[in-house]
Design a protein around this motif. Structure first.
Motif, short mmCIF file in Angstrom:
data_model
loop_
_atom_site.label_atom_id
_atom_site.label_comp_id
_atom_site.label_asym_id
_atom_site.label_seq_id
_atom_site.Cartn_x
_atom_site.Cartn_y
_atom_site.Cartn_z
N CYS A 1 -1.71 -3.09 6.77
CA CYS A 1 -1.73 -1.82 7.52
C CYS A 1 -3.00 -1.71 8.37
O CYS A 1 -3.06 -0.91 9.30
CB CYS A 1 -1.59 -0.63 6.58
SG CYS A 1 -2.94 -0.44 5.43
N MET B 1 -11.18 -6.27 1.54
CA MET B 1 -11.58 -5.21 0.62
C MET B 1 -11.80 -5.83 -0.76
O MET B 1 -10.92 -6.53 -1.27
CB MET B 1 -10.50 -4.14 0.54
CG MET B 1 -10.92 -2.92 -0.26
SD MET B 1 -9.59 -1.72 -0.43
CE MET B 1 -10.53 -0.22 -0.69
N ILE C 1 -2.75 1.78 -4.31
CA ILE C 1 -3.98 1.56 -3.57
C ILE C 1 -4.80 0.58 -4.41
O ILE C 1 -4.66 0.53 -5.63
CB ILE C 1 -4.78 2.86 -3.25
CG1 ILE C 1 -5.22 3.56 -4.51
CG2 ILE C 1 -3.98 3.78 -2.35
CD1 ILE C 1 -6.23 4.68 -4.21
N GLN C 2 -5.60 -0.20 -3.72
CA GLN C 2 -6.27 -1.32 -4.39
C GLN C 2 -7.18 -0.86 -5.53
O GLN C 2 -7.27 -1.51 -6.57
CB GLN C 2 -7.05 -2.12 -3.34
CG GLN C 2 -7.57 -3.45 -3.89
CD GLN C 2 -8.27 -4.26 -2.82
OE1 GLN C 2 -7.82 -4.30 -1.68
NE2 GLN C 2 -9.34 -4.92 -3.17
N GLU C 3 -7.84 0.27 -5.33
CA GLU C 3 -8.76 0.75 -6.36
C GLU C 3 -8.02 1.05 -7.66
O GLU C 3 -8.48 0.67 -8.75
CB GLU C 3 -9.48 2.04 -5.88
CG GLU C 3 -10.40 1.85 -4.68
CD GLU C 3 -9.71 2.08 -3.33
OE1 GLU C 3 -8.49 1.82 -3.23
OE2 GLU C 3 -10.39 2.51 -2.39
N ARG D 1 -1.39 -3.22 12.46
CA ARG D 1 -1.27 -1.92 13.11
C ARG D 1 -2.61 -1.19 12.95
O ARG D 1 -3.57 -1.78 12.47
CB ARG D 1 -0.14 -1.08 12.47
CG ARG D 1 -0.36 -0.85 10.99
CD ARG D 1 0.38 0.34 10.43
NE ARG D 1 -0.07 1.60 10.98
CZ ARG D 1 -1.24 2.19 10.71
NH1 ARG D 1 -2.10 1.63 9.87
NH2 ARG D 1 -1.57 3.35 11.27
N GLY D 2 -2.62 0.07 13.36
CA GLY D 2 -3.79 0.91 13.12
C GLY D 2 -5.04 0.33 13.77
O GLY D 2 -5.04 0.01 14.95
N HIS E 1 0.40 4.05 1.24
CA HIS E 1 0.34 4.90 2.43
C HIS E 1 1.32 4.46 3.51
O HIS E 1 1.91 5.29 4.18
CB HIS E 1 -1.07 4.92 3.00
CG HIS E 1 -2.09 5.40 2.02
ND1 HIS E 1 -3.30 4.77 1.81
CD2 HIS E 1 -2.06 6.43 1.15
CE1 HIS E 1 -3.98 5.41 0.88
NE2 HIS E 1 -3.25 6.41 0.46
N HIS E 2 1.43 3.15 3.70
CA HIS E 2 2.29 2.64 4.79
C HIS E 2 3.42 1.77 4.27
O HIS E 2 4.26 1.34 5.04
CB HIS E 2 1.45 1.81 5.77
CG HIS E 2 0.30 2.56 6.38
ND1 HIS E 2 -0.97 2.51 5.85
CD2 HIS E 2 0.24 3.38 7.45
CE1 HIS E 2 -1.78 3.27 6.58
NE2 HIS E 2 -1.07 3.82 7.56
N HIS F 1 -5.34 -6.03 3.97
CA HIS F 1 -4.29 -5.03 4.09
C HIS F 1 -3.60 -5.12 5.44
O HIS F 1 -4.24 -4.97 6.48
CB HIS F 1 -4.90 -3.63 3.90
CG HIS F 1 -5.35 -3.37 2.50
ND1 HIS F 1 -4.82 -2.37 1.71
CD2 HIS F 1 -6.28 -4.00 1.73
CE1 HIS F 1 -5.40 -2.40 0.51
NE2 HIS F 1 -6.29 -3.37 0.51
N CYS G 1 0.85 -1.19 0.00
CA CYS G 1 0.00 0.00 0.00
C CYS G 1 0.89 1.24 0.00
O CYS G 1 1.94 1.28 0.64
CB CYS G 1 -0.99 0.00 1.16
SG CYS G 1 -0.35 0.60 2.71
#
Ligand SMILES: Nc1nc2c(ncn2[C@@H]2O[C@H](COP(=O)(O)OP(=O)(O)OP(=O)(O)O)[C@@H](O)[C@H]2O)c(=O)[nH]1
Ligand SMILES: [Zn+2]
Length: 182
Positions: free
Chosen positions: A142, A155, A111-113, A146-147, A73-74, A140, A71
């Protein structure tokens, strides 16, 4: 990249001089190069002209192509399955090339999209198909390690182009073919 991994190992409070970590920056750099090798690949070289004449105008579905991506983002993995279907118009694509095309885009920061859309658009361009449908189901890290720490959410994303978008019957046939393999 090796040098940067060395800094990261120090930054997390590890002792870079202990024997177990001696080659880790080098290994991590090689591993990361592998995980992002899609940036070094092109659609043309991967397809390698493996397009074959065929009179078929029915759905071709390749189901359960394993997918490993990162991903954006992370930079943590997201892992799942990709299902790719298309309706040929005179030529079909070599079977393995579909999985290779999935990998070109999966092995990047994503990102998956967007990944789903890029795969669909590329299959459409390469084959000149009447329509393309791509579905990805992934988990995911992430969101797991975590998170929010949800272990069971999946997803699902889809990209429907051409007749897969305009013809409900085609889309339904795609979805029922997918169910057959479950
Ligand atoms: N739509 C989408 N979101 C993603 C994907 N991969 C990761 N994300 C999300 O990207 C978002 C980044 O949100 P931020 O608030 O900027 O980052 P964060 O503070 O680490 O967020 P949390 O993950 O909620 O802790 C998170 O909601 C992730 O779940 C993806 O493939 N598609
Ligand atoms: Zn993420």
């Amino acid at each position: 990249m090796e040098e940067h991994w060395a800094h990261i190992i120090e930054a997390i409070g590890e002792d870079l001089s202990r024997p177990g970590l001696a080659d880790t920056p080098k290994r991590a750099a090689r591993a990361f190069e592998f995980l992002t090798r899609g940036y070094q690949q092109s659609v043309e070289e991967v397809v390698n002209n493996a397009l074959f004449p065929s009179a078929s105008s029915e759905i071709v579905l390749v189901q359960n192509v394993e997918l490993y991506s990162l991903c954006e983002h992370h930079m943590l993995p997201f892992i799942g399955k990709c299902h790719v279907a298309y309706i040929p118009t005179g030529k079909v694509l070599g079977l393995s090339k579909i999985a290779r095309l999935v990998d070109i885009f999966a092995r990047r920061l994503q990102i998956q999209e967007s990944l789903t859309m890029q795969i669909a658009e590329t299959i459409m361009e390469v084959t000149g198909a009447d329509g393309v449908g791509v579905i990805i189901e992934a988990q995911h890290m992430c969101m797991m390690m975590r998170g929010v720490e949800k272990q069971n959410s999946i997803m699902k994303t889809s990209a429907m182009l051409g007749s897969f978008r305009t013809e409900p019957k085609t889309r339904d046939e795609f979805l029922s073919l997918l169910q057959l393999g479950r």
